[in-house]
Design an enzyme around this catalytic site. Structure first.
Site, PDB file in Angstrom:
ATOM      1  N   ASP A 157      52.102  37.683  -2.997  1.00  0.00           N
ATOM      2  CA  ASP A 157      52.402  37.494  -4.423  1.00  0.00           C
ATOM      3  C   ASP A 157      52.467  38.838  -5.134  1.00  0.00           C
ATOM      4  O   ASP A 157      51.580  39.687  -4.972  1.00  0.00           O
ATOM      5  CB  ASP A 157      51.328  36.639  -5.096  1.00  0.00           C
ATOM      6  CG  ASP A 157      51.246  35.237  -4.512  1.00  0.00           C
ATOM      7  OD1 ASP A 157      52.266  34.762  -3.975  1.00  0.00           O
ATOM      8  OD2 ASP A 157      50.160  34.634  -4.590  1.00  0.00           O
ATOM      9  N   ASP A 186      56.326  35.748  -0.714  1.00  0.00           N
ATOM     10  CA  ASP A 186      55.885  34.482  -1.286  1.00  0.00           C
ATOM     11  C   ASP A 186      56.290  34.450  -2.753  1.00  0.00           C
ATOM     12  O   ASP A 186      57.446  34.672  -3.080  1.00  0.00           O
ATOM     13  CB  ASP A 186      54.381  34.305  -1.092  1.00  0.00           C
ATOM     14  CG  ASP A 186      53.938  32.852  -1.318  1.00  0.00           C
ATOM     15  OD1 ASP A 186      54.796  31.958  -1.363  1.00  0.00           O
ATOM     16  OD2 ASP A 186      52.729  32.625  -1.458  1.00  0.00           O
ATOM     17  N   ASP A 190      52.023  33.814  -9.299  1.00  0.00           N
ATOM     18  CA  ASP A 190      51.315  32.604  -8.881  1.00  0.00           C
ATOM     19  C   ASP A 190      49.940  32.516  -9.533  1.00  0.00           C
ATOM     20  O   ASP A 190      49.201  33.517  -9.569  1.00  0.00           O
ATOM     21  CB  ASP A 190      51.126  32.587  -7.366  1.00  0.00           C
ATOM     22  CG  ASP A 190      52.370  32.138  -6.619  1.00  0.00           C
ATOM     23  OD1 ASP A 190      53.444  32.072  -7.247  1.00  0.00           O
ATOM     24  OD2 ASP A 190      52.268  31.861  -5.412  1.00  0.00           O
ATOM     25  N   ARG A 239      61.038  27.303  -7.962  1.00  0.00           N
ATOM     26  CA  ARG A 239      59.752  27.612  -8.608  1.00  0.00           C
ATOM     27  C   ARG A 239      59.902  28.596  -9.771  1.00  0.00           C
ATOM     28  O   ARG A 239      59.437  29.733  -9.712  1.00  0.00           O
ATOM     29  CB  ARG A 239      58.735  28.158  -7.594  1.00  0.00           C
ATOM     30  CG  ARG A 239      58.462  27.219  -6.443  1.00  0.00           C
ATOM     31  CD  ARG A 239      57.341  27.736  -5.548  1.00  0.00           C
ATOM     32  NE  ARG A 239      57.088  26.827  -4.436  1.00  0.00           N
ATOM     33  CZ  ARG A 239      56.116  26.982  -3.541  1.00  0.00           C
ATOM     34  NH1 ARG A 239      55.290  28.014  -3.639  1.00  0.00           N
ATOM     35  NH2 ARG A 239      55.975  26.113  -2.562  1.00  0.00           N
TER      36      ARG A 239
END
Length: 519
Positions: A157, A186, A190, A239
């Site tokens: 992240d 990733d 997040d 996302r």
């Protein structure tokens, strides 16, 4: 005057020579004030009121945290240069809990990290916030953080938060990767496991498989109260963000090239989605890849060249005509820009090293603050898909209003990584290219406009435009023809669409801006 601090790491010594003594301005702080949910719950002030230090290595950042009087002593850390694995070591102390290979903000509070000078780049190195509160991260670039391959950092992240985190403001940052999970990356942003009162504002998130999430699983629904505003998501697979439980306020963002899905509200999450601009994308809002329903309240959004999949057991797109299925309230005031000007406003304000400009809420921007920490642009990441802007080959742009801003656009084809909307975002660093040396690009309006002049501004790195035609896109009539680019005049024409048709070029052309004017 600087001091070198020798820090014991294992059996060796690392000299943290990049840590400066506190600067003269004892009350230095981030530029501006926290907005959205980060302004609630008592507000987010970071290191305001504390000392200020300068750091040019990750070890120096950790040293600054570890040499405070306590884990809550306010501090502003001004960062300049490239922070990477080679200069980021674990540092020990009573006021910190750090680790090598990641910027670790763990079990601390009252901290600001802000990029200054020529810019701060965290290269393949993530920023991890855990069990902490009152944190500001501003004016930095975080790029190419991996969870697999080498080197790895922060679970892949760019910025990650987890486990009882409160009041974080991330502002004017650039977060980017160079691919998706198969390439080792990733999420860009997040949060999971009890994170609340967070704002992500004026950020660029690009070139990643995953933009970010709130909640790591369908049972991790304890995070929320997060605001996303005036951000640009570009070339993201999904996302933007993925929401599980909680409330998210998503307004005045510009979404371009969302390849699989966008805002994915699921597992009881509620998203307030106001005055965003979605273009050249698929399934930009809904519940996807699960039967655990999420909800949304929509108003004022523009959907430009957005496609929608059919509903199914694990797929509930909000479109093609999105309507609200819940109501959401937020505990703060805010002013919305009209969605039609969001692309231009976001292009002028979002990302690191732009002078920390903000929107006035009236489709205009503030001037660069005199206290801005940016003094010169940073080197663009080598992995960025966008070229550096170039000087237009045209003479001075025509006077008057560029009617392309806030309009729509389409074309005959677009090369990978380019977008029709890039020709009307007031940003020469983005562009449209056809698939090959020929093709056409159009500007279109809901109501007829009278146009008598256009300005085709090429971006460096592409083939030079040769022969062209300018067409009334609504009727197909040729308005004028010629060769090259720049300002092109023709008899004033009332139309809902103007098309620039490239009939030849020395290579694949790059059109940075297609400006249209009434006179």
């Amino acid at each position: 005057m600087k001091r070198a601090l020798a820090i014991s790491i294992g059996t060796g010594l690392v000299a943290a020579a990049a840590l400066a003594l506190p600067l003269a301005q004892a009350n230095a702080a981030a530029v501006g004030s926290a907005t959205g949910f980060a302004a609630a719950n008592g507000g987010t002030t970071g290191g305001n009121g504390g000392t200020t230090v300068r750091a040019t290595t990750g070890t120096a950042i950790h040293t600054a945290l570890c040499t405070r009087a306590s884990a809550s002593t306010p501090i502003t850390i001004e960062v300049e240069g490239t922070i990477n694995h080679g200069n980021t070591a674990k540092v020990s102390g009573d006021s910190c809990n750090t680790a090598a290979g990641v910027i670790e903000l763990k079990e601390i509070s009252n901290v600001t990290i802000i990029g200054v000078g020529g810019g701060a780049i965290f290269d393949q190195l993530g920023i991890h916030i855990r069990d902490s509160s009152n944190i500001i991260i501003q004016n930095v670039t975080v790029r190419n953080v991996k969870k697999s391959g080498s080197p790895t950092s922060n679970g892949g992240d760019a910025i990650g938060m987890e486990s009882t985190v409160r009041n974080v403001w991330v502002d004017h940052v650039t977060l980017e990767a160079s691919g998706g999970e198969s390439e080792g990356y990733d999420g860009l942003f997040d949060v999971k496991n009890d994170v609340e009162y967070v704002t992500l504002s004026y950020a660029i998130l690009r070139n990643s498989g995953r933009g970010g999430l709130i909640g790591s699983s369908e049972t991790d629904t304890g995070s929320g109260n997060i605001t996303f505003h005036h951000n640009k998501y570009e070339n993201i697979d999904s996302r933007t963000p993925l929401l599980r439980g909680g409330i998210a306020h998503i307004y005045n963002n510009h979404y371009v090239s969302l390849n699989e899905s966008g805002i994915n509200s699921r597992a009881g999450a509620k998203a307030k989605v106001d005055n965003n601009y979605f273009e050249d994308s698929k399934d930009v809002l809904g519940t996807f890849y699960t039967d655990a329903a999420g909800y949304w309240q929509v108003s004022g959004n523009i959907f430009d060249n957005v496609t929608w999949s059919s509903p199914g057991t694990d797929n509930n797109p909000a479109g093609p005509n999105p309507v609200s299925n819940t109501t959401v309230s937020v505990p703060y005031s805010y002013t919305l820009d009209n969605a039609s000007c969001v692309p231009s406003i976001v292009a002028l304000t979002a990302g690191a090293n732009k002078g920390i400009k903000t929107s006035t809420g009236t489709c205009s921007t503030t001037s660069q603050p005199s206290s801005s920490p940016t003094t010169s642009p940073s080197t663009s990441p080598s992995t960025s898909a966008s070229p550096s802007p170039s000087t237009s080959t045209s003479p001075t742009s025509p006077s008057g209003t560029n009617l392309s801003i806030g309009a729509g656009s389409d074309g005959s084809s677009k090369a990978s990584g380019t977008s029709y909307g890039n020709v009307r975002d007031a940003n020469l660093a983005t562009y449209w290219s056809p698939n090959g040396t020929t093709g056409d690009i159009s500007i279109k309006w809901d109501a007829a406009k009278t146009i008598s002049r256009i300005n085709i501004r090429e971006t460096s790195g592409g083939g030079a435009i040769g022969a062209y035609q300018v067409l009334n896109g609504a009727t197909g009539a040729v308005l004028t023809s010629g060769s090259g680019s720049g300002v092109i005049s023709f008899t004033a024409t009332s139309t809902t669409k103007i098309t620039f048709k490239i009939n030849s070029a020395s290579g694949t052309p790059r059109v940075g801006e297609f400006e249209t004017y009434a006179s």
